[in-house]
Design an enzyme around this catalytic site. Structure first.
Site, PDB file in Angstrom:
ATOM      1  N   GLU A   8     -10.703   0.017 -28.514  1.00 43.19           N
ATOM      2  CA  GLU A   8     -10.065   1.342 -28.394  1.00 43.19           C
ATOM      3  C   GLU A   8      -8.536   1.219 -28.448  1.00 43.19           C
ATOM      4  OE1 GLU A   8     -12.239   2.526 -24.918  1.00 43.19           O
ATOM      5  OE2 GLU A   8     -14.027   2.797 -26.158  1.00 43.19           O
ATOM      6  N   GLY A  48     -19.911   2.948 -20.252  1.00 46.24           N
ATOM      7  CA  GLY A  48     -20.548   4.133 -19.689  1.00 46.24           C
ATOM      8  C   GLY A  48     -21.454   3.883 -18.491  1.00 46.24           C
ATOM      9  N   SER A  96     -22.850  -0.319 -25.473  1.00 42.91           N
ATOM     10  CA  SER A  96     -24.049   0.461 -25.136  1.00 42.91           C
ATOM     11  C   SER A  96     -25.063  -0.272 -24.250  1.00 42.91           C
ATOM     12  CB  SER A  96     -24.750   0.951 -26.403  1.00 42.91           C
ATOM     13  OG  SER A  96     -23.928   1.889 -27.071  1.00 42.91           O
ATOM     14  N   ASN A 114     -16.283  -1.679 -17.235  1.00 47.37           N
ATOM     15  CA  ASN A 114     -15.082  -1.122 -17.857  1.00 47.37           C
ATOM     16  C   ASN A 114     -15.131   0.403 -17.702  1.00 47.37           C
ATOM     17  OD1 ASN A 114     -13.013  -0.277 -19.488  1.00 47.37           O
ATOM     18  ND2 ASN A 114     -13.945  -0.954 -21.411  1.00 47.37           N
ATOM     19  N   TRP A 115     -14.341   0.893 -16.769  1.00 45.89           N
ATOM     20  CA  TRP A 115     -14.383   2.335 -16.471  1.00 45.89           C
ATOM     21  C   TRP A 115     -13.585   3.170 -17.465  1.00 45.89           C
ATOM     22  CZ3 TRP A 115     -14.203   3.783 -10.525  1.00 45.89           C
ATOM     23  CH2 TRP A 115     -15.437   3.441  -9.963  1.00 45.89           C
ATOM     24  N   LYS A 116     -12.839   2.505 -18.344  1.00 49.09           N
ATOM     25  CA  LYS A 116     -11.991   3.230 -19.308  1.00 49.09           C
ATOM     26  C   LYS A 116     -11.132   4.264 -18.577  1.00 49.09           C
ATOM     27  CE  LYS A 116     -15.398   2.142 -22.726  1.00 49.09           C
ATOM     28  NZ  LYS A 116     -15.878   2.315 -24.064  1.00 49.09           N
ATOM     29  N   GLY A 148     -20.488   2.881 -27.138  1.00 48.54           N
ATOM     30  CA  GLY A 148     -20.720   4.294 -26.835  1.00 48.54           C
ATOM     31  C   GLY A 148     -21.683   5.015 -27.768  1.00 48.54           C
ATOM     32  N   HIS A 187      -9.177  -4.650 -26.386  1.00 49.12           N
ATOM     33  CA  HIS A 187     -10.323  -3.739 -26.510  1.00 49.12           C
ATOM     34  C   HIS A 187     -10.176  -2.927 -27.797  1.00 49.12           C
ATOM     35  CE1 HIS A 187     -13.223  -0.577 -25.834  1.00 49.12           C
ATOM     36  NE2 HIS A 187     -13.785  -1.364 -24.946  1.00 49.12           N
ATOM     37  N   GLU A 210     -17.791  -7.274 -28.848  1.00 49.20           N
ATOM     38  CA  GLU A 210     -18.176  -5.868 -28.820  1.00 49.20           C
ATOM     39  C   GLU A 210     -18.111  -5.279 -30.225  1.00 49.20           C
ATOM     40  OE1 GLU A 210     -17.497  -4.020 -24.667  1.00 49.20           O
ATOM     41  OE2 GLU A 210     -15.611  -3.912 -25.740  1.00 49.20           O
TER      42      GLU A 210
HETATM   43  P1  PGA Z   1     -20.127   1.245 -23.648  1.00 52.14           P
HETATM   44  O1  PGA Z   1     -18.650   0.628 -23.682  1.00 52.14           O
HETATM   45  O2  PGA Z   1     -20.958   0.375 -22.735  1.00 52.14           O
HETATM   46  O3  PGA Z   1     -19.940   2.626 -23.091  1.00 52.14           O
HETATM   47  O4  PGA Z   1     -20.645   1.228 -25.033  1.00 52.14           O
HETATM   48  C1  PGA Z   1     -18.429  -0.743 -23.714  1.00 52.14           C
HETATM   49  C2  PGA Z   1     -16.953  -1.040 -23.842  1.00 52.14           C
HETATM   50  O5  PGA Z   1     -16.253  -0.309 -24.554  1.00 52.14           O
HETATM   51  O6  PGA Z   1     -16.445  -1.996 -23.240  1.00 52.14           O
END
Ligand code: PGA
Length: 245
Positions: free
Chosen positions: A102, A228, A206, A11-13, A175, A100, A169
């Site tokens: 976010e 990340g 993470s 997931n590159w966001k 993160g 997600h 998640e």
């Molecule tokens: P992260 O993100 O590995 O940077 O914690 C995971 C995600 O939000 O899908």
């Protein structure tokens, strides 16, 4: 050591430009030679701007491309700034991440998530449904209640669940470098699976080349959603290799 079929979803966001695609050949090369590649499924979910060029770069690599979100409308419409699942499909996406945290945090509710999932499935996209509790909910010990609700409402009136993958998640883990305790994660994944037989359940939050040693020992996990660390091909490859070592 595992021989299980595992998903590794990047997931590159909101990161990456055209030059970020330059190092993808490393992952493609690794995957081609990787002796366990028939067990490991790699899916890259870049920002929408990179779906088509990434799809072209990865053609013949058996690595799939997906999107990170979509609009709930199946057909075209006057929705400024939005992209529907059919449009994503037409540029090469096979998967879409929905729900997600976010996006939930910026106001996306379970009802909308349910509509997005339905229209994605109707447009022949496979769905990665993200669920997870906040730290506050965890402290209140209502994690299971929250997860059940998110799944129930997210998958309401969807009978055929074969193209749905769940990604658990915990929000406090995304993160932050913190992952759940092994016994807690095992228990949570078991809980999700018990109530949703046949669904694949991934873990995200993470995940990195260090903690994968611990995470891979939790044998009911069907793969990882990686933020990340997935932007760095070396780290991403390392995570996959270590999962099978
Ligand atoms: P992260 O993100 O590995 O940077 O914690 C995971 C995600 O939000 O899908």
């Amino acid at each position: 050591m595992t021989n299980k079929y595992m998903y590794f979803i990047a997931n590159w966001k909101m990161f990456g430009g055209l030059n970020s695609l330059n190092s993808l050949h490393k992952v493609a090369k690794f995957y081609k030679k990787f002796h366990k590649s028939k067990f490991a499924k790699i899916i890259y979910c870049p920002p929408n701007t990179l779906i088509r060029p990434m799809f072209k770069k990865l053609v013949n690599s058996r690595i799939d491309v997906g999107a990170q979100n979509c609009h709930e409308n199946e057909s075209f419409g006057a929705f400024t700034g939005s992209v529907n699942p059919r449009m994503l499909k037409s540029v090469g996406a096979k998967y879409v991440i929905i729900g997600h945290s976010e996006n939930r945090q910026s106001g996306e509710k379970n009802k909308l998530i349910n509509s997005k999932i339905k229209s994605s499935l109707n447009s022949n996209l496979k769905v990665i449904l993200c669920i997870g509790e906040t730290l506050k909910e965890k402290r209140k010990k209502i994690t299971k209640k929250i997860l059940s609700l998110q799944i129930k409402a997210g998958l309401k009136n969807i009978r055929n669940k074969k193209n749905i993958i769940i990604a658990y998640e915990p929000i406090w883990s995304i993160g932050t470098g913190i992952i759940p305790k092994t016994n807690e994660l095992l228990d949570t994944i078991n809980f999700i699976k018990k109530n949703n037989k046949k669904l694949k359940v991934l873990y995200g939050g993470s995940v990195n080349p260090k903690n994968i040693q611990t995470l891979k020992s939790i044998n009911n996990i069907d793969g990882f959603l990686i933020g990340g660390a997935s932007q760095n091909p070396k780290k991403f490859i390392d995570i996959i290799k270590k999962t099978y070592n």
